[in-house]
Design an enzyme around this catalytic site. Structure first.
Site, PDB file in Angstrom:
ATOM      1  N   GLU A  31       0.877  -1.158   0.000  1.00 50.34           N
ATOM      2  CA  GLU A  31       0.000   0.000   0.000  1.00 50.34           C
ATOM      3  C   GLU A  31       0.922   1.217   0.000  1.00 50.34           C
ATOM      4  O   GLU A  31       1.781   1.321   0.873  1.00 50.34           O
ATOM      5  CB  GLU A  31      -0.855  -0.032   1.274  1.00 50.34           C
ATOM      6  CG  GLU A  31      -1.948   0.980   1.255  1.00 50.34           C
ATOM      7  CD  GLU A  31      -2.790   0.955   2.533  1.00 50.34           C
ATOM      8  OE1 GLU A  31      -2.676  -0.004   3.322  1.00 50.34           O
ATOM      9  OE2 GLU A  31      -3.537   1.921   2.724  1.00 50.34           O
ATOM     10  N   ARG A 256       4.843 -13.248   9.152  1.00 48.16           N
ATOM     11  CA  ARG A 256       5.516 -11.950   9.055  1.00 48.16           C
ATOM     12  C   ARG A 256       6.914 -12.063   9.612  1.00 48.16           C
ATOM     13  O   ARG A 256       7.164 -12.872  10.506  1.00 48.16           O
ATOM     14  CB  ARG A 256       4.821 -10.918   9.948  1.00 48.16           C
ATOM     15  CG  ARG A 256       3.537 -10.389   9.462  1.00 48.16           C
ATOM     16  CD  ARG A 256       3.030  -9.373  10.469  1.00 48.16           C
ATOM     17  NE  ARG A 256       3.397  -8.018  10.089  1.00 48.16           N
ATOM     18  CZ  ARG A 256       2.733  -7.328   9.172  1.00 48.16           C
ATOM     19  NH1 ARG A 256       1.708  -7.851   8.552  1.00 48.16           N
ATOM     20  NH2 ARG A 256       3.108  -6.108   8.867  1.00 48.16           N
ATOM     21  N   LYS A 266       4.404   0.678   9.323  1.00 50.88           N
ATOM     22  CA  LYS A 266       4.543   1.954   8.619  1.00 50.88           C
ATOM     23  C   LYS A 266       3.919   3.090   9.416  1.00 50.88           C
ATOM     24  O   LYS A 266       4.425   4.200   9.410  1.00 50.88           O
ATOM     25  CB  LYS A 266       3.867   1.856   7.251  1.00 50.88           C
ATOM     26  CG  LYS A 266       4.762   1.259   6.194  1.00 50.88           C
ATOM     27  CD  LYS A 266       4.079   1.244   4.851  1.00 50.88           C
ATOM     28  CE  LYS A 266       3.245   0.014   4.697  1.00 50.88           C
ATOM     29  NZ  LYS A 266       2.485  -0.076   3.469  1.00 50.88           N
TER      30      LYS A 266
HETATM   31  P1  ATP Z   1       2.488  -2.162   7.692  1.00 54.39           P
HETATM   32  O1  ATP Z   1       1.735  -2.662   8.868  1.00 54.39           O
HETATM   33  O2  ATP Z   1       3.912  -1.881   7.947  1.00 54.39           O
HETATM   34  O3  ATP Z   1       1.776  -1.048   6.982  1.00 54.39           O
HETATM   35  P2  ATP Z   1       1.392  -3.838   5.743  1.00 54.39           P
HETATM   36  O4  ATP Z   1       1.275  -5.309   5.776  1.00 54.39           O
HETATM   37  O5  ATP Z   1       0.170  -3.044   5.926  1.00 54.39           O
HETATM   38  O6  ATP Z   1       2.531  -3.402   6.729  1.00 54.39           O
HETATM   39  P3  ATP Z   1       1.593  -3.485   2.977  1.00 54.39           P
HETATM   40  O7  ATP Z   1       2.173  -2.360   2.238  1.00 54.39           O
HETATM   41  O8  ATP Z   1       0.128  -3.671   2.922  1.00 54.39           O
HETATM   42  O9  ATP Z   1       2.083  -3.347   4.439  1.00 54.39           O
HETATM   43  O10 ATP Z   1       2.330  -4.850   2.634  1.00 54.39           O
HETATM   44  C1  ATP Z   1       2.811  -5.244   1.383  1.00 54.39           C
HETATM   45  C2  ATP Z   1       3.173  -6.699   1.429  1.00 54.39           C
HETATM   46  O11 ATP Z   1       4.264  -6.895   2.316  1.00 54.39           O
HETATM   47  C3  ATP Z   1       2.027  -7.546   1.967  1.00 54.39           C
HETATM   48  O12 ATP Z   1       1.955  -8.741   1.203  1.00 54.39           O
HETATM   49  C4  ATP Z   1       2.421  -7.827   3.367  1.00 54.39           C
HETATM   50  O13 ATP Z   1       1.864  -9.010   3.793  1.00 54.39           O
HETATM   51  C5  ATP Z   1       3.943  -7.858   3.277  1.00 54.39           C
HETATM   52  N1  ATP Z   1       4.538  -7.518   4.567  1.00 54.39           N
HETATM   53  C6  ATP Z   1       4.356  -6.405   5.290  1.00 54.39           C
HETATM   54  N2  ATP Z   1       5.022  -6.466   6.458  1.00 54.39           N
HETATM   55  C7  ATP Z   1       5.653  -7.660   6.463  1.00 54.39           C
HETATM   56  C8  ATP Z   1       6.499  -8.334   7.390  1.00 54.39           C
HETATM   57  N3  ATP Z   1       6.834  -7.781   8.550  1.00 54.39           N
HETATM   58  N4  ATP Z   1       6.973  -9.551   7.054  1.00 54.39           N
HETATM   59  C9  ATP Z   1       6.652 -10.113   5.878  1.00 54.39           C
HETATM   60  N5  ATP Z   1       5.856  -9.551   4.962  1.00 54.39           N
HETATM   61  C10 ATP Z   1       5.355  -8.328   5.246  1.00 54.39           C
HETATM   62 MG    MG Z   2      -1.345  -2.255   5.128  1.00 53.67          MG
END
Ligand code: ATP
Ligand code: MG
Length: 543
Positions: A31, A256, A266
């Site tokens: 995102e 994760r 983020k």
């Molecule tokens: P955040 O909570 O930091 O915003 P998010 O999962 O909302 O993380 P996205 O931008 O939606 O962030 O994630 C993009 C991709 O990266 C998704 O497939 C998510 O599952 C993966 N991802 C995010 N954080 C991790 C992590 N700590 N370990 C492995 N994969 C991750």
């Molecule tokens: Mg997200």
């Protein structure tokens, strides 16, 4: 068949063997609401790694269904980070590219009697959702006819209702044990300018509805996401089945990446940036890929780290010392050795001739076995590090003490004869003698010394700021504690040091090992050049 490196590759192998899929298409779906962090690196390595291994494809899919938080700056940063890791995507796609398709699929659901327009507010819907042990209550609007729903949904799109006045819900099962299946909202009214579609839309699809459709439209075969989406998989599958997707993409969840002392959210990282607790997203203390890059960690190390921790189905936390060990392994083999002192103390070698400067050979990297050397200069006036001298040495102290000998790296053995103190009682200067027969590589002095310390020639030394770092977060944590309470307010340590000029002659990204101190590189801090720690030499944190 390829050898499976993890459970996801095992699944892919089976499906290929059984002819369920003929090729592999993945996507990395961030995102664009912030910079990528090291957790994302795991997902990137997984998705692009599968593409490379199976000769498949992988898109960069920007999930921009939430217009309030997304920005083009973040899209550009995300692309830069993926390229830095050395991966390339097949197509750059956006959820917003598919808004029209998603809308049409919603109409298809309505026509099939599988979705309805609901007049309940978000609060009412949430209150009627039930609990894990109790079913939810059906919406009074659930029985609307397909024609009525279609007309209302078109009016929603046309902007005839206020934000939140109506929404579109999937008609599934209010008694489902899975709360995500209790008539979830799939479209909401939201008047918000979108960073790509502007004001074209006043209704936006929810993630759970948009995602399976976007996957399908792109030809994605395997939609990999983190474990918290496991409970959403039934909805992902429901959408695919009701809309008749063939072939239907398959969602697979993995754990994760969590690393001790690092925050992988983020939202929190954004807070640090906005509140000025760090110097931007690329501050070298940040666990963002931009920060890690700025810190001087090469992309190979991150990829290797992601390989080593593997992909599993159970959440766990990786020790940060493990990441640091990976960085150290790489830098030990690849970083040049150089000399810089963090806390300079002047040393005068009284028996070394004045006005003379001598060239000595300095081994560039003992770990690379090539024996390559470069020249360093030596003279009567040098600096050593205050930490390499002790007035009150403990037993077995092998560095410099009064009346004791030590070897200056790649130079001579010296002895400290006298200590000069400053006004405040601090050590100001060390009066020493050198042993002329003890030159490194040609030592005939017969003096045995155990300690080797670094030094810089006072005549050529460059004054420089040297920075070392602690973690942004303290180790200790207790349940319910907010990250800001764990903030380490002393995560930058600044030294007025001296370095040999050589470290400023190479490209900015060159990494150096300063003997017994750590790995450093040059860094531009608000227009000033400093020497910035990549990782310390010692494993400080393995308690
Ligand atoms: P955040 O909570 O930091 O915003 P998010 O999962 O909302 O993380 P996205 O931008 O939606 O962030 O994630 C993009 C991709 O990266 C998704 O497939 C998510 O599952 C993966 N991802 C995010 N954080 C991790 C992590 N700590 N370990 C492995 N994969 C991750
Ligand atoms: Mg997200």
């Amino acid at each position: 068949m390829k050898e499976a490196a993890n459970f996801i590759e095992q699944i892919i192998n089976e499906e290929l063997e059984q002819g369920k899929v003929t090729g592999v298409y993945t996507r990395f779906p961030p995102e664009p609401n912030g910079y990528l962090h090291i957790g994302h690196a795991k997902s990137i390595c997984l998705n692009f790694g599968i593409k490379e291994k199976y000769g498949g494809k992988c898109n960069l899919f920007l999930d921009d269904t939430n217009p309030a938080k997304e920005k083009t700056e973040f899209v550009d940063a995300i692309k830069k980070d993926i390229e830095w890791l050395g991966f390339s995507w097949d197509k750059e796609t956006y959820a917003s590219d598919y808004f029209e398709n998603i809308y049409e699929f919603a109409e298809q659901l309505i026509k099939a009697g599988k979705a309805f327009v609901c007049d309940m507010s978000a609060e009412e819907i949430s209150a009627a959702r039930g609990t894990l042990t109790e079913p939810g209550r059906e919406s009074p609007w659930r029985g609307r006819s397909a024609e009525e729903n279609l007309a209302l949904f078109r009016d929603m799109r046309a902007g005839k209702f206020k934000d939140g006045e109506k929404c579109l819900r999937a008609k599934i099962d209010m008694a489902s044990p899975n709360i995500n299946m209790r008539d979830p909202v799939i479209y909401r009214i939201l008047r918000q300018t979108h960073h790509r579609t502007g004001d074209k839309w006043c209704i936006y699809p929810m993630y759970d509805f948009a995602h399976p459709i976007c996957d399908y439209m792109q030809g994605v075969t395997h939609s990999l996401c983190t474990l918290e989406f496991e409970d959403h998989r039934p909805l992902y599958d429901w959408v695919g089945i009701e809309l008749g997707f063939s072939p239907k993409p398959r969602q697979i969840e993995f754990a994760r990446l969590n690393v001790t002392n690092l925050v992988m959210s983020k939202r929190y990282l954004k807070k640090l940036v906005e509140e000025g607790d760090v110097d931007g997203w690329d501050d070298p203390r940040m666990p963002t890929l931009a920060g890690i890059r700025n810190r001087g960690v090469p992309p190979e190390v991150l990829k290797d780290f992601c390989d080593r921790i593997g992909v599993s189905k159970a959440n766990s936390e990786v020790q940060i010392s493990y990441l640091e060990a990976c960085i150290r392994d790489y830098l030990n083999a690849n970083a040049e050795r150089a000399m810089a002192v963090l806390k300079p103390v002047k040393v005068t070698l009284t028996n070394y001739p004045e006005g003379v400067s001598e060239e000595l050979d300095f081994e560039i990297n003992p770990a690379d076995k090539s024996g390559r050397t470069r020249k360093i200069t030596f003279s009567r006036d040098i600096y050593i590090d205050a930490d390499d001298f002790s007035l009150d040495p403990p037993p077995k102290y092998f560095r410099l003490k009064k009346g004791g000998y030590v070897r200056l790296k790649s130079a001579y053995i010296i002895r400290c004869d006298e200590v000069v103190f400053g006004k405040d009682g601090q050590v100001e200067e060390l009066i020493c003698t050198y042993v002329p027969e003890s030159r490194s590589g040609a030592d005939t002095s017969g003096i045995k010394v155990k300690g080797v310390i670094q030094w810089v020639n006072a005549k050529t030394a460059v004054d420089t700021e040297i920075r070392k770092y602690g973690y942004l977060l303290n180790d200790e944590q207790y349940p319910g504690q907010d990250f800001s309470e764990r903030m380490n307010r002393e995560s930058v340590m600044i030294f007025s040091g001296k370095a040999e000029p050589y470290v400023f002659e190479n490209s900015e990204n060159t990494a150096y090992q300063f003997i017994r101190t750590g790995y450093f590189k040059r860094l531009n801090v608000k227009g000033r050049e400093v020497l910035s720690e990549i990782v310390s030499l010692k494993d400080n944190f393995n308690k």
